[in-house]
Scaffold this active site. Structure first.
Site, mmCIF file in Angstrom:
data_model
loop_
_atom_site.group_PDB
_atom_site.id
_atom_site.type_symbol
_atom_site.label_atom_id
_atom_site.label_comp_id
_atom_site.label_asym_id
_atom_site.label_seq_id
_atom_site.Cartn_x
_atom_site.Cartn_y
_atom_site.Cartn_z
ATOM 1 N N GLY A 145 -24.595 28.661 -65.951
ATOM 2 C CA GLY A 145 -24.989 27.256 -65.916
ATOM 3 C C GLY A 145 -25.525 26.803 -67.260
ATOM 4 N N SER A 146 -26.490 25.867 -67.216
ATOM 5 C CA SER A 146 -26.926 25.184 -68.437
ATOM 6 C C SER A 146 -27.653 26.082 -69.436
ATOM 7 C CB SER A 146 -27.827 24.001 -68.074
ATOM 8 O OG SER A 146 -27.087 23.029 -67.359
ATOM 9 N N VAL A 147 -28.056 27.287 -69.022
ATOM 10 C CA VAL A 147 -28.633 28.228 -69.989
ATOM 11 C C VAL A 147 -27.632 28.494 -71.106
ATOM 12 C CG1 VAL A 147 -29.324 30.644 -70.272
ATOM 13 C CG2 VAL A 147 -30.265 29.315 -68.398
ATOM 14 N N ASN A 148 -26.345 28.389 -70.768
ATOM 15 C CA ASN A 148 -25.298 28.652 -71.748
ATOM 16 C C ASN A 148 -25.151 27.523 -72.769
ATOM 17 O OD1 ASN A 148 -23.192 30.653 -72.383
ATOM 18 N ND2 ASN A 148 -21.771 28.946 -72.067
ATOM 19 N N LYS A 149 -25.842 26.395 -72.570
ATOM 20 C CA LYS A 149 -25.746 25.286 -73.522
ATOM 21 C C LYS A 149 -26.333 25.633 -74.884
ATOM 22 C CE LYS A 149 -25.636 21.707 -69.956
ATOM 23 N NZ LYS A 149 -26.391 20.710 -69.173
#
Length: 647
Positions: free
Chosen positions: A356-360
């Site tokens: 999820g957004s941790v990968n941003k």
């Protein structure tokens, strides 16, 4: 005399059929002479035969003696010696597993196994009674009852008297009565009942019980090898299995002479000594106290969030050393009753997920590294964006917003992230993922590690680049996820994590585990700038300027971090689920002088619960413990409040 006066011969009547005619009589004197002559001849023949046999026997014995003493003496002597010689194994001590401060997580102690030969003992008692006919015959039943009673007295709750009695009276050639018996107790039993067999054993002790058991694993006494000398403690899972050769050492041996038919060693006959080589100790990077706390909190937050499972890892920001690695479920290696296969796994390294957004953070680093944007640049972000054949929206409904680059990541805007990723371009984005080690095993030194999943760029479709920057369409372990943030904390250099610090030989010689080479991912300036931008994730400010995780903030310390929510793919429906999620968080403590990196994931939490939609409170609790345990200096200044959305 004339013929007429001659007497006519007398005809004797023929004997009746079936009867023999009587033999003609012989004169008595003549009979005695014949008998004496036959007896003399027979006597002389017997004497000759006996003399011949005696001479032949002596010749044969002489020849055999010459053969034995002259030709076969050496071979027969060697054969006799082999019959007397016995090879006795000399056990090697299995090495201990220690935490980074020398706390023993696993060690070995000597033990014994008590065995019995029911059929042989029953036969021996029967033969004794038949041969000696004693006034009071020996009784097999009385003997076995006495053994069971004594073992219960000496071993206590370790054994059951009825169970022992059943084993002792089985129709078997050999039975084990008890294992893992203390040597002193086994010696007492042997002195009382010499007919018992006592065998060497080693017992693996895990003083912390469940502490780090998913990492340490378990070793048990293995007897599945047909070669008895190889019966020993061997690892079954975890580091006990992976580092079994180093821990086990090498068994030694010695030849001794024994008294015929017994196991009694003749003093002074020891020879051919091959000393045992004890196993090496394994020193981990784990901190036992921190590991205990993290395990407790992981189980607690898994319950509070209603998650199917939860995993956490704590890394040293500079070295990549694993200080703690925990799952909500674990096991006690020393507990009786065997192991549950569902508990002995280690999802933190074996089970990848979509982050999820941790990968941003990948887009953030790439956009700054390649000069696409700056933290304060204002982007006009609409409520949705079309990528190839799909439309991606933000998690909250909004019209066009003027968001700073910092605001895009602090408020976790999917649309703003994809706008920046498009400017980075797929090939540079793929290169950034490769430098971060995504799609490859970290080599942490634990069994069963998964590489995660990342399609090669050549296989990306038009919509792939609409998924990857927001953390969908790829998978990673919590260890890999934490590694991305370790790169930020270490000024742009990724150091692959490791969990074994050193091996310590029996003689005390210490060999440090090779330290992996660092990989330069981004410049120090890019890393520091990205780290500073992500401080806004934990800020709480008015006018839509709060980040997504104020609950992760820790008073007195600057915190950088990122929240994540990823939809799980529904295999049955063939699409992403609208009700099942991965919840993630990764953070750096302190952001201004990094010491630790923490990554965590919830699997399918109950999203409607207070702790089910964010792991920020969980991070806060771990960060607070880290700050206290390691006396981390307070940040020089509080986290600055920066604008995320501008009018």
């Amino acid at each position: 005399m004339t013929d007429q006066y001659r007497r006519a011969p007398v005809r004797r009547p023929a004997p009746p059929r079936g009867r023999q005619a009587p033999r003609r009589s012989v004169a008595p004197g003549r009979l005695r002479r014949v008998t004496k002559r036959a007896q003399g001849t027979d006597h002389r023949v017997r004497v000759v035969v006996v003399r011949f046999l005696l001479i032949a026997s002596l010749v044969a014995a002489g020849l055999k003696l010459v053969q034995v003493q002259g030709f076969e003496a050496e071979a027969l002597a060697a054969r006799a010696e082999r019959q007397r010689l016995e090879k006795i194994p000399i056990p090697a001590r299995r090495g201990s597993i220690l935490d980074r401060n020398g706390v023993e997580l696993a060690f070995s102690v000597e033990a014994r196994a008590v065995a019995y030969r029911p059929n042989a003992q029953r036969k021996q008692i029967d033969e004794f009674n038949k041969k000696n006919n004693p006034a009071t015959p020996l009784s097999f039943d009385e003997e076995t009852a006495a053994i069971a009673r004594k073992m219960r007295e000496v071993l206590g709750d370790q054994v059951s008297e009825p169970d022992l009695l059943a084993k002792l009276r089985e129709d078997k050639s050999f039975v084990y009565l008890a294992t893992n018996v203390e040597p002193a107790a086994a010696r007492t039993l042997k002195e009382t009942f010499p007919q018992l067999n006592i065998e060497y054993r080693a017992l693996r002790e895990y003083p912390g019980g469940t502490l780090a058991s998913n990492v340490v694993g378990v070793a048990t006494w293995r007897m599945d090898d047909p070669v008895q000398e190889k019966h020993n403690l061997h690892g079954r899972v975890g580091l006990e299995l992976l580092r079994d050769n180093e821990l086990a050492g090498r068994q030694g041996s010695q030849r001794v002479e024994t008294e015929g038919g017994t196991n009694v060693v003749i003093p002074g006959t020891e020879r051919d000594l091959e000393p045992a080589v004890d196993g090496s100790d394994i020193e981990l990077t784990i901190d036992a106290d921190l590991q205990f706390f993290v395990q407790q909190k992981t189980a607690e937050y898994a319950r509070r969030s209603g998650s199917k499972s939860a995993s956490v890892v704590v890394l040293d920001a500079k070295t990549g050393e694993v200080y703690a690695l925990a799952n909500d479920r674990t096991f006690d290696p020393g507990a009786p009753g065997g192991l549950n296969t569902e508990d002995i796994v280690n999802p933190a390294v074996t089970t990848p997920f979509e982050p999820g957004s941790v990968n941003k953070v990948v887009t953030a680093m790439a956009a700054l590294e390649y000069g696409v944007t700056t933290p304060d640049e204002v982007l006009s972000v609409p409520g949705s964006i079309k990528i190839a054949d799909r439309v991606v929206s933000d998690a909250w409904d909004h019209g066009r917003l003027n968001m700073t680059t910092t605001g895009v990541f602090a408020k976790s805007s999917n649309v703003g992230t994809l706008m920046l990723a498009n400017e980075v371009r797929p090939e540079r984005y793929a290169d950034m993922l490769a430098k971060l080690g995504i799609g490859k095993r970290t080599g942490v030194g634990l069994p069963g590690e998964s590489p995660g999943r990342l399609l090669p760029q050549s296989q990306w479709s038009g919509s792939t680049f609409g998924n990857l920057p927001i953390g969908q369409g790829l998978s990673m372990t919590v260890l890999q996820m934490a590694g991305m943030y370790q790169t930020l904390a270490n000024d742009g250099v990724r150091v692959p994590p490791r969990i074994v610090k050193a091996t310590v030989a029996p003689d005390g010689g210490r060999v440090e585990e090779p330290r992996p080479d660092g990989v330069r991912v981004v410049s120090p300036e890019t890393a520091r700038t990205t780290r500073d931008m992500l401080r806004a994730v934990t800020q709480k400010a008015p006018n839509q300027n709060s980040g997504t995780a104020p609950a992760a903030a820790l008073t007195g310390y600057q915190i950088s971090g990122k929240t994540g929510t990823a939809q799980q793919f529904d295999q049955t429906a063939g699409r992403y689920s609208d009700s099942k999620y991965w919840i993630t968080f990764a953070g750096i403590l302190p952001a201004d002088n990094p010491r630790f990196v923490v990554g965590m994931v919830y699997d399918t939490p109950v999203y409607s619960t207070p702790d089910g939609h964010s792991a920020a409170p969980f991070f806060h609790d771990i960060a607070s413990f880290l700050a206290q345990r390691y006396n981390l200096p307070l940040s020089a200044e509080p986290t600055p409040i920066v604008p995320l959305i501008k009018p």
